[in-house]
Design an enzyme around this catalytic site. Sequence first.
Site: not given
Length: 401
Positions: A137, A254, A383
Amino acid sequence: MDFRFNERETAFYNEVDDFLKQQLPTDWVKGVLRWPGGYGSQEFDRQDAAEIIDRFQRKLVEKGWLTISWPKEYGGIEYTYMEQAIFDERTSYHGALIADVIAAGIVGPTILEIGTEADKEEWIPKIASGRIKMWLGYSEPNAGSDLSSIQTTAVEDRDDYVINGQKVWSSDAHRSDYAWLIARTDPKAPKHKGISYFIVDNRTPGVTIRPLVNIHGIHHFNEVFFDNVRVPKKNLIGEKNKGFYHLMTSLAIERIMLVRMGSFRRIFEELTLWVKEHDRDGKPLGSYPLLRQKMAEIATKIEIGYLLFWRTAELLDKGKIPNVEASILKLTATELSRSLAEVAMDILGPYGLLPRGYERTPFRGMAPRGYLDCISSTIGAGTSEIQRNIIAVRGLGLPRE
């Protein structure tokens, strides 16, 4: 670093490889439709895929491989990070998707790093046993690359926090049990200093999950709304108002975990085989100089990705936090995702536009899937532009402006 595996690592590599060949159907890889690095093409061309993945995860839990590098007291077997990387590389090469990579791959390691003993006792056993699934989230409609700008709030009210707001691009939220969520707990503090981490049960009243069907026609993403959602105070993880700094730990994990270098090698090997088996105008495809050059460039980039991947694991084993290295690895791998998709489309020509299911479709229809999905790889988990900024500022010491 020494680029060779030591004796123990070599043995583990072979053990994992043999295990995967035994546990997965022999034709499993042919049904894996996920493009390396992508987020939106996670499909399987077989109806029993969910059953196979569930059975496979139970086997991993039995062997202790779902939490390879975790401490033994928290359900792990204390293997090295290099062995964890070997496991990740082999499973991705064979297309073995773990049922919930978020809980075991991101949330668990973060809780072990930042959580209190109570946090660990509450959540680590559930994650280690594979009993729960979680979603991230993080992103919001107006907060993606700059997560410090989130607007979702968590306000203290007696024994609870009351959460209001919206999350978006929430991968697999509709198939998960809990949200691993960041929310603003101090609206008056500077934006980096008023955020906290929470675990939120999807079944809590006020949580609404709506599908976002992606460019492939797949329901993988979601938008999730929180309307006066009451969360027990014990579900705040780590230190209150330090969530943004905890988030940096999660994102580094991650960026390493989602690379899955083996899937790049597998898809490239499949494309190479296709080139070897086909010709154009009576000449073998592999004899055309421009094509050979394109394939050689991709092969080189894959080897660079592997070197960065193993290097990151080595740094973790030395007790270092590879913050910059994780960004370099993530940037390299996700840009490789785009390069590989573009080369596949160039090589296959007009027929490369055909999706799976047509008689003349080449390469299992993976080229158009990759071409559409590779953009997502350069956006998720930060990004490419964000990764370059991190490398420049934290790695090279360049000014922020």
